[in-house]
Motif scaffolding. Sequence first.
Motif, PDB file in Angstrom:
ATOM      1  N   PHE A 179     -14.370  73.591  31.648  1.00 41.56           N
ATOM      2  CA  PHE A 179     -13.287  74.272  32.373  1.00 41.56           C
ATOM      3  C   PHE A 179     -13.850  74.985  33.606  1.00 41.56           C
ATOM      4  O   PHE A 179     -13.277  74.937  34.696  1.00 41.56           O
ATOM      5  N   ARG A 180     -15.029  75.618  33.442  1.00 44.20           N
ATOM      6  CA  ARG A 180     -15.630  76.349  34.570  1.00 44.20           C
ATOM      7  C   ARG A 180     -16.033  75.395  35.687  1.00 44.20           C
ATOM      8  O   ARG A 180     -15.882  75.694  36.882  1.00 44.20           O
ATOM      9  N   ALA A 181     -16.487  74.199  35.302  1.00 41.41           N
ATOM     10  CA  ALA A 181     -16.979  73.236  36.314  1.00 41.41           C
ATOM     11  C   ALA A 181     -15.854  72.796  37.251  1.00 41.41           C
ATOM     12  O   ALA A 181     -16.098  72.392  38.396  1.00 41.41           O
ATOM     13  N   LEU A 182     -14.597  72.894  36.763  1.00 42.20           N
ATOM     14  CA  LEU A 182     -13.471  72.439  37.597  1.00 42.20           C
ATOM     15  C   LEU A 182     -12.938  73.548  38.495  1.00 42.20           C
ATOM     16  O   LEU A 182     -12.205  73.302  39.454  1.00 42.20           O
ATOM     17  N   ARG A 183     -13.331  74.814  38.195  1.00 39.91           N
ATOM     18  CA  ARG A 183     -12.718  75.965  38.879  1.00 39.91           C
ATOM     19  C   ARG A 183     -12.875  75.898  40.399  1.00 39.91           C
ATOM     20  O   ARG A 183     -11.942  76.170  41.151  1.00 39.91           O
ATOM     21  N   CYS A 184     -14.049  75.452  40.848  1.00 41.50           N
ATOM     22  CA  CYS A 184     -14.314  75.453  42.311  1.00 41.50           C
ATOM     23  C   CYS A 184     -13.444  74.427  43.036  1.00 41.50           C
ATOM     24  O   CYS A 184     -13.287  74.483  44.257  1.00 41.50           O
ATOM     25  N   HIS A 185     -12.809  73.489  42.268  1.00 46.60           N
ATOM     26  CA  HIS A 185     -11.976  72.468  42.941  1.00 46.60           C
ATOM     27  C   HIS A 185     -10.512  72.901  43.044  1.00 46.60           C
ATOM     28  O   HIS A 185      -9.681  72.169  43.563  1.00 46.60           O
ATOM     29  N   GLY A 186     -10.191  74.079  42.448  1.00 48.97           N
ATOM     30  CA  GLY A 186      -8.799  74.560  42.547  1.00 48.97           C
ATOM     31  C   GLY A 186      -7.962  74.165  41.344  1.00 48.97           C
ATOM     32  O   GLY A 186      -8.334  73.267  40.564  1.00 48.97           O
ATOM     33  N   ILE A 187      -6.792  74.772  41.202  1.00 50.45           N
ATOM     34  CA  ILE A 187      -5.930  74.584  40.019  1.00 50.45           C
ATOM     35  C   ILE A 187      -5.463  73.129  39.880  1.00 50.45           C
ATOM     36  O   ILE A 187      -5.356  72.606  38.780  1.00 50.45           O
ATOM     37  N   ALA A 188      -5.262  72.453  41.026  1.00 49.60           N
ATOM     38  CA  ALA A 188      -4.760  71.058  40.992  1.00 49.60           C
ATOM     39  C   ALA A 188      -5.727  70.151  40.227  1.00 49.60           C
ATOM     40  O   ALA A 188      -5.316  69.203  39.559  1.00 49.60           O
ATOM     41  N   GLU A 189      -7.011  70.476  40.293  1.00 44.43           N
ATOM     42  CA  GLU A 189      -8.024  69.657  39.617  1.00 44.43           C
ATOM     43  C   GLU A 189      -7.811  69.636  38.104  1.00 44.43           C
ATOM     44  O   GLU A 189      -8.098  68.657  37.437  1.00 44.43           O
ATOM     45  N   LYS A 254      -4.813  56.744  33.115  1.00 41.16           N
ATOM     46  CA  LYS A 254      -5.018  58.187  32.978  1.00 41.16           C
ATOM     47  C   LYS A 254      -6.498  58.512  32.753  1.00 41.16           C
ATOM     48  O   LYS A 254      -7.059  59.427  33.360  1.00 41.16           O
ATOM     49  N   ALA A 255      -7.161  57.730  31.887  1.00 36.64           N
ATOM     50  CA  ALA A 255      -8.589  57.976  31.587  1.00 36.64           C
ATOM     51  C   ALA A 255      -9.428  57.821  32.852  1.00 36.64           C
ATOM     52  O   ALA A 255     -10.309  58.636  33.143  1.00 36.64           O
ATOM     53  N   ARG A 256      -9.106  56.764  33.642  1.00 38.74           N
ATOM     54  CA  ARG A 256      -9.874  56.550  34.882  1.00 38.74           C
ATOM     55  C   ARG A 256      -9.654  57.701  35.876  1.00 38.74           C
ATOM     56  O   ARG A 256     -10.593  58.217  36.479  1.00 38.74           O
ATOM     57  N   ILE A 257      -8.400  58.108  36.028  1.00 37.74           N
ATOM     58  CA  ILE A 257      -8.083  59.212  36.963  1.00 37.74           C
ATOM     59  C   ILE A 257      -8.797  60.493  36.539  1.00 37.74           C
ATOM     60  O   ILE A 257      -9.420  61.188  37.344  1.00 37.74           O
ATOM     61  N   GLN A 258      -8.756  60.773  35.206  1.00 33.02           N
ATOM     62  CA  GLN A 258      -9.299  62.045  34.722  1.00 33.02           C
ATOM     63  C   GLN A 258     -10.822  62.039  34.569  1.00 33.02           C
ATOM     64  O   GLN A 258     -11.425  63.089  34.379  1.00 33.02           O
ATOM     65  N   SER A 259     -11.462  60.879  34.655  1.00 30.35           N
ATOM     66  CA  SER A 259     -12.923  60.854  34.508  1.00 30.35           C
ATOM     67  C   SER A 259     -13.598  61.254  35.833  1.00 30.35           C
ATOM     68  O   SER A 259     -14.807  61.429  35.895  1.00 30.35           O
ATOM     69  N   GLN A 260     -12.773  61.427  36.875  1.00 32.31           N
ATOM     70  CA  GLN A 260     -13.291  61.795  38.208  1.00 32.31           C
ATOM     71  C   GLN A 260     -13.228  63.313  38.370  1.00 32.31           C
ATOM     72  O   GLN A 260     -12.278  63.955  37.906  1.00 32.31           O
ATOM     73  N   ILE A 261     -14.242  63.903  39.011  1.00 30.50           N
ATOM     74  CA  ILE A 261     -14.217  65.350  39.311  1.00 30.50           C
ATOM     75  C   ILE A 261     -14.209  65.520  40.829  1.00 30.50           C
ATOM     76  O   ILE A 261     -15.126  65.058  41.519  1.00 30.50           O
ATOM     77  N   GLY A 262     -13.138  66.161  41.349  1.00 28.16           N
ATOM     78  CA  GLY A 262     -13.050  66.356  42.803  1.00 28.16           C
ATOM     79  C   GLY A 262     -12.640  65.070  43.504  1.00 28.16           C
ATOM     80  O   GLY A 262     -12.365  64.045  42.858  1.00 28.16           O
TER      81      GLY A 262
END
Length: 315
Positions: A179-189, A254-262
């Motif tokens: 969860f913390r790793a996504l924080r810098c990308h904003g809520i949309a992430e 969905k899995a492909r979309i969500q496996s990406q960060i940023g």
Amino acid sequence: MSQVKETLPQRGKAGSTMMDSEAHEKRPPMLTSSNQDLSPHIAGVGDMKHYLCGYCAAFNNVAITYPVQKILFRQQLYGIKTRDAVLQLRKDGFRNLYRGILPPLMQKTTTLALMFGLYEDLSRLLHKHVSSAPEFATRSVAALLAGTTEAILTPFERVQTLLQDHKHHDKFTNTYQAFRALRCHGIAEYYRGMVPILFRNGFGNVLFFGLRGPIKESLPTATTYSAHLVNDFICGGVLGAVLGFLSFPINVVKARIQSQIGGPFLSLPMVFKTIWIERDRKLINLFRGAHLNYHRSLISWGIINATYEFLLKIV
Ligand SMILES: NC(=O)c1ccc[n+]([C@@H]2O[C@H](COP(=O)([O-])OP(=O)(O)OC[C@H]3O[C@@H](n4cnc5c(N)ncnc54)[C@H](O)[C@@H]3O)[C@@H](O)[C@H]2O)c1
């Protein structure tokens, strides 16, 4: 001599084609606008037992079926055979087998509590305020709205995808770090992949609640708790397997979309096209893992439906 006390009262044929569980028999009568009573407890609105039973049913399911879910996730994401996915998990080690279970436990318990509870409450509210509409329509809208509300918890499914994907094993070791790793990308992430989830939830709920009653009516009438448990497992499992198979391609995207960060937020059709080309435009390659998903969904929704209906009888 009356029948043995555990025999349940004989169910009449469902008065409504949308009668989706014998729980209706235990409910207080549906209030019409003429004898509307403002105290919500009589109207059944705010009856928390459906939320509680949905919560417990989901907990029971995830605890039992998580390892199977993880195998099919690897197949969805990498398009590999079941055997290769099992070897991949064995290579990850037993300590990683339940890695990523916390998000689905938190998410599925909450989403299924919302799914069952909101469906009941919204069905009553819509029937009370739009009494001229056919019950089929009000219940379908209630199912759709319940599925949409569940998507609020997309961040948990999103984080689960990252934890299950071994290419992120080096980035974070637990749910909190993910969860913390996504924080810098904003809520949309946190809501990446919400569009396919909205389609999947709405589609699944409308058909599940719409067909559950008729399927159970077509089975031999149950007169004991154990017979009801078997019937509820069968109709939940059959629906879960078929709906899980039909919605499988949505989950692959969905899995492909969500496996990406940023990075850019790609549309569902664009990601589908990319995967379709990568998998040689062959349907069989798009449905890699669908057979395992079929069996997992059969067991999952059999457990969920049987647990939910059983708890409704004893709560
Ligand atoms: N698939 C169905 O038969 C069905 C029936 C009724 C409603 N729905 C609607 O679709 C939504 C998703 O249903 P679903 O969960 O069966 O779809 P699903 O099988 O597509 O699973 C969706 C995601 O939930 C997680 N998940 C599911 N089962 C899991 C398990 N045992 N362990 C760990 N993670 C697990 C995984 O991240 C998976 O990608 C429901 O919340 C509901 O809104 C589906």
